[in-house]
Design a protein around this motif. Structure first.
Motif, short mmCIF file in Angstrom:
data_model
loop_
_atom_site.label_atom_id
_atom_site.label_comp_id
_atom_site.label_asym_id
_atom_site.label_seq_id
_atom_site.Cartn_x
_atom_site.Cartn_y
_atom_site.Cartn_z
N TYR A 128 5.56 71.69 -44.64
CA TYR A 128 4.51 72.29 -43.87
C TYR A 128 3.73 70.29 -43.21
CZ TYR A 128 2.66 76.26 -44.94
OH TYR A 128 2.82 77.41 -45.66
N TRP A 129 4.30 69.47 -43.36
CA TRP A 129 4.54 68.50 -42.72
C TRP A 129 4.56 68.63 -41.09
CZ3 TRP A 129 2.85 63.47 -44.34
CH2 TRP A 129 3.21 62.59 -43.14
N GLY A 133 1.18 69.80 -38.47
CA GLY A 133 1.61 68.41 -36.72
C GLY A 133 1.36 67.30 -36.71
N PHE A 134 1.64 66.85 -38.11
CA PHE A 134 2.38 65.11 -38.05
C PHE A 134 3.13 64.99 -37.59
CE2 PHE A 134 -0.54 66.89 -42.00
CZ PHE A 134 -1.73 66.10 -41.61
N ARG A 144 6.43 65.58 -32.45
CA ARG A 144 5.43 66.09 -33.27
C ARG A 144 5.49 67.75 -32.46
NH1 ARG A 144 0.80 62.61 -33.19
NH2 ARG A 144 0.83 62.94 -35.46
N ARG A 145 4.93 68.52 -32.93
CA ARG A 145 4.50 69.43 -32.96
C ARG A 145 3.25 70.31 -32.72
NH1 ARG A 145 10.37 72.78 -35.29
NH2 ARG A 145 11.28 71.62 -34.66
N ALA A 146 2.78 70.85 -32.17
CA ALA A 146 1.44 71.62 -32.41
C ALA A 146 0.83 72.12 -33.58
CB ALA A 146 1.01 72.49 -31.24
N SER A 154 -7.14 74.13 -36.00
CA SER A 154 -6.78 73.97 -34.70
C SER A 154 -7.17 72.81 -33.63
CB SER A 154 -6.69 75.03 -33.73
OG SER A 154 -8.71 75.76 -33.46
N ASP A 155 -8.18 72.24 -34.19
CA ASP A 155 -8.91 71.47 -33.08
C ASP A 155 -8.49 69.80 -34.09
OD1 ASP A 155 -9.63 70.66 -36.00
OD2 ASP A 155 -12.55 71.16 -34.75
N GLY A 156 -7.74 69.65 -34.89
CA GLY A 156 -6.69 69.32 -34.64
C GLY A 156 -7.63 68.30 -36.54
#
Length: 161
Positions: A128-129, A133-134, A144-146, A154-156
């Protein structure tokens, strides 16, 4: 339909919910034992000393595949003999392993608690890390992955929970 009939028919309510005071005690206790990846990432990203150390309890091969930046690598089997050299008992430890399908972080947390460390388990683990997207480190460097929209906004931004 009466309440009794609902409890009998409905699989969610077949066992009645706990009384509010019991539920509050349970969930308060759960928060004393667990942290989620977003909270860990926020604390680590805030700058300065987060007040805890992150411990990856997986194998060296798994560590090389990817780990939380700044984490201490200590496989669970080595905790009894090496924890004292790597960790300070005055600093809480947050353990993680692969993901929710793995109880390695739980075993590591138990081993540390039995040695006298304050410990929490990071829910979701390394899976989950990455899914949220961390940034993570591998033997090749940082990546780093989306963010997966099923696990993080989705907007971070902050999920608001």
């Amino acid at each position: 339909m009466t309440t009794t009939e609902t409890l009998t028919v409905n699989p969610v309510l077949r066992v009645a919910p706990a009384a509010p005071a019991e539920a509050a005690a349970h969930f308060r206790a759960s928060l004393a034992f667990h942290a989620d990846v977003s909270d860990v990432a926020a604390a680590l990203g805030a700058g300065g000393d987060p007040g805890f150390v992150v411990l990856d309890s997986r194998s060296t091969a798994a560590w090389d595949q990817g780990h939380v930046p700044g984490a201490v690598h200590l496989p669970t089997a080595l905790i009894p003999e090496q924890a004292g050299q790597l960790l300070d008992k005055a600093v809480p430890v947050v353990t993680y392993c692969w993901g929710p399908g793995c109880n390695g972080a739980t075993r590591a947390a138990l081993a540390l608690a039995e040695l006298g460390y304050q410990v929490k388990e990071m829910l979701g683990g390394f899976e989950y890390w990455v899914r949220e997207g961390f940034e993570f480190e591998t033997w090749e460097g940082r990546e780093r992955r989306a963010a997966d929209p099923l696990t993080a906004p989705s907007d971070g931004g902050d999920c608001g929970c």
